[in-house]
Write an enzyme that holds these catalytic residues in place. Structure first.
Site, PDB file in Angstrom:
ATOM      1  N   GLU A   1       2.382  21.208  -8.983  1.00 18.22           N
ATOM      2  CA  GLU A   1       2.917  19.825  -8.942  1.00 18.22           C
ATOM      3  C   GLU A   1       3.457  20.061  -7.462  1.00 18.22           C
ATOM      4  O   GLU A   1       3.464  19.450  -6.510  1.00 18.22           O
ATOM      5  CB  GLU A   1       4.015  19.638  -9.784  1.00 18.22           C
ATOM      6  CG  GLU A   1       4.176  18.300 -10.127  1.00 18.22           C
ATOM      7  CD  GLU A   1       5.530  17.805 -10.592  1.00 18.22           C
ATOM      8  OE1 GLU A   1       5.690  18.698 -11.840  1.00 18.22           O
ATOM      9  OE2 GLU A   1       6.070  16.581 -10.904  1.00 18.22           O
TER      10      GLU A   1
ATOM     11  N   ARG B   1       9.060  30.992 -17.304  1.00 23.98           N
ATOM     12  CA  ARG B   1       9.151  29.975 -18.672  1.00 23.98           C
ATOM     13  C   ARG B   1       8.448  30.341 -20.078  1.00 23.98           C
ATOM     14  O   ARG B   1       9.273  30.112 -20.890  1.00 23.98           O
ATOM     15  CB  ARG B   1       9.762  28.475 -18.385  1.00 23.98           C
ATOM     16  CG  ARG B   1      11.092  28.900 -17.361  1.00 23.98           C
ATOM     17  CD  ARG B   1      12.047  27.917 -17.488  1.00 23.98           C
ATOM     18  NE  ARG B   1      10.551  26.651 -16.471  1.00 23.98           N
ATOM     19  CZ  ARG B   1      10.460  26.433 -14.999  1.00 23.98           C
ATOM     20  NH1 ARG B   1      11.257  27.261 -14.187  1.00 23.98           N
ATOM     21  NH2 ARG B   1       9.399  26.268 -14.206  1.00 23.98           N
TER      22      ARG B   1
HETATM   23  P1  AMP Z   1       0.924  22.476 -13.566  1.00 21.84           P
HETATM   24  O1  AMP Z   1       0.795  23.502 -12.815  1.00 21.84           O
HETATM   25  O2  AMP Z   1       1.759  21.051 -12.216  1.00 21.84           O
HETATM   26  O3  AMP Z   1       0.473  21.921 -14.727  1.00 21.84           O
HETATM   27  O4  AMP Z   1       3.060  22.589 -13.664  1.00 21.84           O
HETATM   28  C1  AMP Z   1       3.194  23.469 -14.218  1.00 21.84           C
HETATM   29  C2  AMP Z   1       4.236  24.911 -14.183  1.00 21.84           C
HETATM   30  O5  AMP Z   1       5.155  24.265 -12.985  1.00 21.84           O
HETATM   31  C3  AMP Z   1       4.937  24.954 -15.577  1.00 21.84           C
HETATM   32  O6  AMP Z   1       5.347  26.855 -15.496  1.00 21.84           O
HETATM   33  C4  AMP Z   1       6.347  24.517 -15.557  1.00 21.84           C
HETATM   34  O7  AMP Z   1       7.165  25.289 -15.600  1.00 21.84           O
HETATM   35  C5  AMP Z   1       6.562  24.175 -13.827  1.00 21.84           C
HETATM   36  N1  AMP Z   1       6.638  23.064 -13.330  1.00 21.84           N
HETATM   37  C6  AMP Z   1       6.203  21.927 -13.441  1.00 21.84           C
HETATM   38  N2  AMP Z   1       6.768  20.279 -13.040  1.00 21.84           N
HETATM   39  C7  AMP Z   1       7.715  20.583 -13.070  1.00 21.84           C
HETATM   40  C8  AMP Z   1       9.207  19.652 -13.827  1.00 21.84           C
HETATM   41  N3  AMP Z   1       9.231  18.392 -13.510  1.00 21.84           N
HETATM   42  N4  AMP Z   1       9.667  20.369 -14.353  1.00 21.84           N
HETATM   43  C9  AMP Z   1      10.287  21.490 -14.575  1.00 21.84           C
HETATM   44  N5  AMP Z   1       8.987  22.541 -14.921  1.00 21.84           N
HETATM   45  C10 AMP Z   1       8.112  21.894 -13.897  1.00 21.84           C
END
Ligand code: AMP
Length: 170
Positions: free
Chosen positions: A95, A58
């Site tokens: 996450e 994305r």
């Molecule tokens: P992080 O590494 O935890 O900051 O996760 C960010 C990545 O995971 C991004 O590429 C987001 O597209 C995806 N992502 C994580 N949590 C979500 C969420 N609640 N909704 C949509 N995309 C998420």
């Protein structure tokens, strides 16, 4: 414009307990799509990056139009095994789960100022790993840009020192 009205919340995707913030309605509506890219470009222009890096997948959807608008080059950060030439790799915690990201070693000349773009920052692991990849190429992180920040997860704290631009906070 109320950009939040174009973000769709999907509970328990891709696994129970995750509230997925879906940007596809924002992109599907031409007015909110153009508005969000124009606003994003205005807010990051002062960083004067030489390149934009978009994070699969994305991050591509926002990073490429931003690079076009700013008149700078674009490089993709991708999941393992997708980039054809020699890569740098970084493993990180998401996450939901673990993953590895790769960047072409010759994506940009050493010393470039690189702006990192993704749709959303949650725990910050993905963006921090991308920053590590940029550093491995001998370039500098000029800043980070996200459409959405999940503030409670404090992802910013995981990022190296650089300006962070977000369009929406939850
Ligand atoms: P992080 O590494 O935890 O900051 O996760 C960010 C990545 O995971 C991004 O590429 C987001 O597209 C995806 N992502 C994580 N949590 C979500 C969420 N609640 N909704 C949509 N995309 C998420």
């Amino acid at each position: 414009m109320d950009l939040k009205s174009h973000i769709r919340d999907i509970p328990d995707f891709p696994q129970p307990g995750i509230l997925f913030r879906d940007i596809t309605p924002l992109l599907a509506n031409p007015t909110s799509m153009q508005y969000s890219i124009d606003l994003f470009a205005q807010q990051v222009a002062a960083l004067q990056p030489d390149y934009i890096v978009g994070i699969e997948s994305r991050g591509f959807m926002f990073g490429m139009p931003l690079a076009y608008k700013l008149g700078v080059g674009f490089a993709p950060v991708r999941k393992p095994g997708k980039l054809p030439a020699a890569v740098h790799s970084a493993t990180y915690a998401l996450e939901y789960g673990n993953d590895t990201l790769e960047l072409h070693q010759d994506a940009f000349p050493a010393g470039s100022r690189v702006l990192i773009i993704d749709d959303l920052i949650a725990t910050g692991g993905t963006a921090a790993a991308t920053a590590a990849l940029v550093t491995q190429t001998g370039s500098t992180v000029a800043g980070f840009g996200f459409v959405i920040e999940l503030v409670a997860l404090q992802g910013r704290a995981k990022l190296p020192e650089a300006p962070v631009t977000v369009l929406l906070q939850y």
